[in-house]
Design a protein around this motif. Sequence first.
Motif, PDB file in Angstrom:
ATOM      1  N   ASP A  26       0.841  -1.196   0.000  1.00  0.00           N
ATOM      2  CA  ASP A  26       0.000   0.000   0.000  1.00  0.00           C
ATOM      3  C   ASP A  26       0.879   1.250   0.000  1.00  0.00           C
ATOM      4  OD1 ASP A  26       0.788   0.654   2.656  1.00  0.00           O
ATOM      5  OD2 ASP A  26      -0.842  -0.555   3.482  1.00  0.00           O
ATOM      6  N   ALA A  27       0.253   2.393  -0.083  1.00  0.00           N
ATOM      7  CA  ALA A  27       0.976   3.658  -0.246  1.00  0.00           C
ATOM      8  C   ALA A  27       1.812   4.026   0.969  1.00  0.00           C
ATOM      9  CB  ALA A  27      -0.006   4.780  -0.550  1.00  0.00           C
ATOM     10  N   ASN A  28       1.538   3.412   2.127  1.00  0.00           N
ATOM     11  CA  ASN A  28       2.271   3.735   3.346  1.00  0.00           C
ATOM     12  C   ASN A  28       3.440   2.799   3.609  1.00  0.00           C
ATOM     13  OD1 ASN A  28       0.481   5.881   4.088  1.00  0.00           O
ATOM     14  ND2 ASN A  28      -1.015   4.333   4.712  1.00  0.00           N
ATOM     15  N   THR A  29       3.606   1.791   2.748  1.00  0.00           N
ATOM     16  CA  THR A  29       4.684   0.812   2.933  1.00  0.00           C
ATOM     17  C   THR A  29       6.011   1.363   2.420  1.00  0.00           C
ATOM     18  OG1 THR A  29       3.121  -1.011   2.651  1.00  0.00           O
ATOM     19  CG2 THR A  29       5.457  -1.524   2.398  1.00  0.00           C
ATOM     20  N   GLN A  30       7.019   1.326   3.269  1.00  0.00           N
ATOM     21  CA  GLN A  30       8.355   1.708   2.832  1.00  0.00           C
ATOM     22  C   GLN A  30       8.951   0.578   2.004  1.00  0.00           C
ATOM     23  OE1 GLN A  30      10.162   4.793   3.392  1.00  0.00           O
ATOM     24  NE2 GLN A  30       7.991   5.267   3.720  1.00  0.00           N
ATOM     25  N   ILE A  31       9.469   0.898   0.827  1.00  0.00           N
ATOM     26  CA  ILE A  31      10.088  -0.099  -0.046  1.00  0.00           C
ATOM     27  C   ILE A  31      11.598   0.012   0.112  1.00  0.00           C
ATOM     28  CG2 ILE A  31      10.388  -0.882  -2.418  1.00  0.00           C
ATOM     29  CD1 ILE A  31       7.629   0.260  -3.049  1.00  0.00           C
ATOM     30  N   THR A  32      12.186  -1.007   0.717  1.00  0.00           N
ATOM     31  CA  THR A  32      13.623  -0.964   1.005  1.00  0.00           C
ATOM     32  C   THR A  32      14.395  -2.089   0.338  1.00  0.00           C
ATOM     33  OG1 THR A  32      13.280  -2.250   3.036  1.00  0.00           O
ATOM     34  CG2 THR A  32      13.244   0.161   3.243  1.00  0.00           C
ATOM     35  N   SER A  33      13.686  -3.040  -0.263  1.00  0.00           N
ATOM     36  CA  SER A  33      14.339  -4.215  -0.845  1.00  0.00           C
ATOM     37  C   SER A  33      14.085  -4.305  -2.342  1.00  0.00           C
ATOM     38  CB  SER A  33      13.822  -5.494  -0.183  1.00  0.00           C
ATOM     39  OG  SER A  33      14.027  -5.460   1.209  1.00  0.00           O
ATOM     40  N   PRO A  34      15.008  -4.899  -3.088  1.00  0.00           N
ATOM     41  CA  PRO A  34      14.795  -5.117  -4.521  1.00  0.00           C
ATOM     42  C   PRO A  34      13.596  -6.024  -4.761  1.00  0.00           C
ATOM     43  CG  PRO A  34      17.093  -5.464  -3.922  1.00  0.00           C
ATOM     44  CD  PRO A  34      16.334  -5.365  -2.647  1.00  0.00           C
ATOM     45  N   GLY A  35      12.990  -5.883  -5.931  1.00  0.00           N
ATOM     46  CA  GLY A  35      11.875  -6.741  -6.293  1.00  0.00           C
ATOM     47  C   GLY A  35      10.829  -6.011  -7.096  1.00  0.00           C
ATOM     48  N   ASP A  36       9.705  -6.679  -7.322  1.00  0.00           N
ATOM     49  CA  ASP A  36       8.590  -6.114  -8.075  1.00  0.00           C
ATOM     50  C   ASP A  36       7.401  -5.927  -7.139  1.00  0.00           C
ATOM     51  OD1 ASP A  36       9.361  -6.069 -11.060  1.00  0.00           O
ATOM     52  OD2 ASP A  36      10.048  -8.032 -10.370  1.00  0.00           O
ATOM     53  N   TYR A  37       6.789  -4.755  -7.224  1.00  0.00           N
ATOM     54  CA  TYR A  37       5.695  -4.397  -6.334  1.00  0.00           C
ATOM     55  C   TYR A  37       4.520  -3.872  -7.152  1.00  0.00           C
ATOM     56  CZ  TYR A  37       9.522  -4.556  -2.955  1.00  0.00           C
ATOM     57  OH  TYR A  37      10.592  -4.957  -2.189  1.00  0.00           O
TER      58      TYR A  37
END
Length: 340
Positions: free
Chosen positions: A53-64
């Motif tokens: 969701d919009a509040n999730t911090q993305i810190t790792s490689p990958g597809d979201y």
Amino acid sequence: MKTRIEAVFALGLLVGAVVFPTAVGAAQDGPVRQWLKERRLEKQQNAGPTNVDANTQITSPGDYSSTLKHGGRVRMYRVHVPATYNPAVPSALLFALHGGGGNMDYQADDARYGQIAQSEREGYVVVFPNGYSKRANGKFATWNAGKCCGDARDNNIDDVGFIRQIVATVTRQMNIDRSRIYATGMSNGAMMAYRLACEMSDVFAAIAPVAGTDNTRACAPKKPVSVLHFHAKNDTHVLFGGGAGPGARDKSKVTEFVSVPATLSKWAALNGCPASPRRVLEKPGVYCDVYSPCRDNTKVQLCVTETGGHSWPGAEKTRGEPASQAISANEAMWDFFKQR
């Protein structure tokens, strides 16, 4: 058969690593390492994106994958984060816009566009937004790029506002260098990239449209935006000299497209460039002309392929005529972006 061969090859690597660890380690510096990297990337793509969701911090490689509500509608987009992403280091960000009738998953198909592999090579984050679609799955989507195209245009969808909201969300979730945000797109997506340059010059430093011209209704950028345009001379959908070609199935859903020369002349004037370009590349199958110097160290460049029709230069898979291999749009645009 392919899976069995790959399994045997992988088993061989494992045995070799046990018996001859030094030799295998040396081999992995070359073709073997590249093969393993490609298999990891293929596995990652086949697994599908992780929903956040919009509040999730993305810190790792990958597809979201994510959704957001804009203009009373639920809109979708995907994000690819390369293996080299470091949350402590600001990353460049590229918006990749699908063509009319496509969707975000289509644009994320590396056989057609190669942008995930390019993201891995260059280390930038790439966003694949989904255009407006009547379908819940987002397929057969279009962009409101001004005079084109389809339901997005006919319903006056606020796609500029949608993209602006994605920018705001992704720059909260990740460490993005706001001076290095770019856009590219295919066909209707290319036209949308031009609209973003017109209306979001405060965000986008450069755009690289492919097989789609500037068909905006109004254009008053607050500051210069660099442009690298790719087009085939024999494009059957968006004709090089202007107009909708025979490849356009329903002309009521498109427009009489502005020509490639008129588009480039317009942006040369907007960016304060010389009226005449100079040739910077000429080899079998392709030439590139550049308008420079321009205001604020920007450029306007055109690369024309002899063949390829309505396709992405350098692509492996196309619907119609094979894409020109005389130039790689991905490699050329990223070299161009790195200068901005």
